[in-house]
Enzyme design. Structure first.
Site, PDB file in Angstrom:
ATOM      1  CG  ASN A  91      -1.674   1.262   1.442  1.00  0.00           C
ATOM      2  OD1 ASN A  91      -1.793   2.060   0.516  1.00  0.00           O
ATOM      3  ND2 ASN A  91      -2.199   1.467   2.645  1.00  0.00           N
ATOM      4  CE  LYS A 100       0.013   3.362   4.635  1.00  0.00           C
ATOM      5  NZ  LYS A 100       0.112   3.487   6.089  1.00  0.00           N
ATOM      6  CG  HIS A 157      -5.655   2.280   4.936  1.00  0.00           C
ATOM      7  ND1 HIS A 157      -5.200   3.261   5.787  1.00  0.00           N
ATOM      8  CD2 HIS A 157      -4.710   1.316   4.906  1.00  0.00           C
ATOM      9  CE1 HIS A 157      -4.000   2.888   6.238  1.00  0.00           C
ATOM     10  NE2 HIS A 157      -3.682   1.720   5.716  1.00  0.00           N
ATOM     11  CD  GLU A 159      -2.683   5.754   6.482  1.00  0.00           C
ATOM     12  OE1 GLU A 159      -2.643   5.772   5.236  1.00  0.00           O
ATOM     13  OE2 GLU A 159      -1.812   5.183   7.173  1.00  0.00           O
ATOM     14  CD  GLU A 216      -3.528  -2.241   7.256  1.00  0.00           C
ATOM     15  OE1 GLU A 216      -2.414  -2.524   6.819  1.00  0.00           O
ATOM     16  OE2 GLU A 216      -4.118  -1.199   6.981  1.00  0.00           O
ATOM     17  N   GLY A 233       2.528   2.329  10.668  1.00  0.00           N
ATOM     18  CA  GLY A 233       3.534   3.377  10.498  1.00  0.00           C
ATOM     19  C   GLY A 233       4.234   3.784  11.787  1.00  0.00           C
ATOM     20  CB  SER A 248       5.120  -1.820  11.969  1.00  0.00           C
ATOM     21  OG  SER A 248       4.755  -0.465  12.161  1.00  0.00           O
TER      22      SER A 248
HETATM   23  P1  PGA Z   1       2.794   0.248   7.643  1.00  0.00           P
HETATM   24  O1  PGA Z   1       1.361   0.517   6.971  1.00  0.00           O
HETATM   25  O2  PGA Z   1       3.295  -1.049   7.061  1.00  0.00           O
HETATM   26  O3  PGA Z   1       3.632   1.431   7.224  1.00  0.00           O
HETATM   27  O4  PGA Z   1       2.589   0.177   9.099  1.00  0.00           O
HETATM   28  C1  PGA Z   1       0.450  -0.522   6.763  1.00  0.00           C
HETATM   29  C2  PGA Z   1      -0.808   0.032   6.156  1.00  0.00           C
HETATM   30  O5  PGA Z   1      -1.203   1.144   6.520  1.00  0.00           O
HETATM   31  O6  PGA Z   1      -1.433  -0.616   5.299  1.00  0.00           O
END
Ligand code: PGA
Length: 248
Positions: free
Chosen positions: A9, A11, A94, A96, A164, A170, A210
């Site tokens: 992903n 982003k 997601h 976000e 998630e 992140g 992560s």
């Molecule tokens: P990350 O993000 O691997 O940077 O923690 C995962 C995601 O948001 O899909």
């Protein structure tokens, strides 16, 4: 057997030019990979990435899809537009999108219905925040997200769920493999109770938050974990390949 699926992903990262550079670096590194490999990229990168992945194992994904066929929805991108490019997967809901752009379980459901109607394969994200976790509300939150997000859905053949935990995205904090496995086990049992044993058995559920080359093997060894949704580590070819090739 559920085929593992590792999806990047990206982003809001990578211009089209940078995207092609990343794909070119990635292709030889994952040429012999066993899992299904997907890259979900910004809309503006889709055409360029589609050409760059031609002839490779990598599949094309977008990061969202509109719930309407077309019309007055400024800023949205329709399923038909994505299909014409050759997009196969779409991320929906997601955290976000939920946190910054007002996405709700209802809008997730509408986008999901639209994706399925257009033969796009949805990767639907669910997960609890740190506050919800600390208040012991993880199961309650997941239950609501799943029962409302998947309302009216009967055919799960093309659906992937990404669990998630928001506090792990992140942040460098990963859920322990046991913890992630347990929570995904809960999701699977909820699916079993609601949609039946066959659906629960074949539905692929990823872990996200992560995930990196150093913890991928341990996470992927867990019975309930069928893949990963990768943010930060998907932006570097060697890291993403290290996850895809978790078996070594
Ligand atoms: P990350 O993000 O691997 O940077 O923690 C995962 C995601 O948001 O899909």
């Amino acid at each position: 057997m559920r085929k593992p699926i590792i999806a990047g992903n990206w982003k809001m990262n990578k211009t089209a030019k940078q995207a092609v550079e990343l794909i070119e670096e990635l292709k030889p590194l994952i040429a012999k990979s066993k899992p299904e490999v997907v890259v979900c990229v910004p809309y503006t990168d889709l055409w360029a990435v589609k050409d760059a992945i031609a002839g490779s194992k990598i599949k094309l994904g977008a990061e969202n899809v509109a719930w309407a066929d077309n019309g007055a929805f400024t800023g949205e991108i329709s399923a038909e537009m994505l299909k014409e490019i050759g997009v196969e997967y779409v991320i929906i809901g997601h955290s976000e999108r939920r946190q910054y752009f007002g996405e709700t379980d209802q809008s997730v459901n509408m986008r999901l219905v639209q994706a399925l109607k257009n033969d796009l394969k949805p990767i639907v994200c669910v997960g609890e925040t740190l506050q919800e976790r600390e208040k012991n509300k993880t199961k309650k939150v997941l239950k609501k997200q799943i029962l409302e997000g998947f309302k009216g859905i009967e055919d799960f053949t093309n659906i992937v769920i990404a669990y998630e935990p928001v506090w792990a995205i992140g942040t460098g904090k990963t859920a322990t493999a046991e913890d992630a496995n347990k929570t995904i086990g809960y999701i699977r049992s909820l699916v079993r109770k609601t949609w039946g044993a066959e659906v629960a058995k074949s539905l692929r559920i990823q872990y996200g938050g992560s995930m990196k080359p150093t913890n991928a093997k341990e996470l992927m060894a867990m019975r309930n974990i069928d893949g990963g949704l990768i943010g930060g580590a998907a932006l570097k070819a060697t890291d993403f390949a290290g996850i895809v090739n978790y078996k070594g």
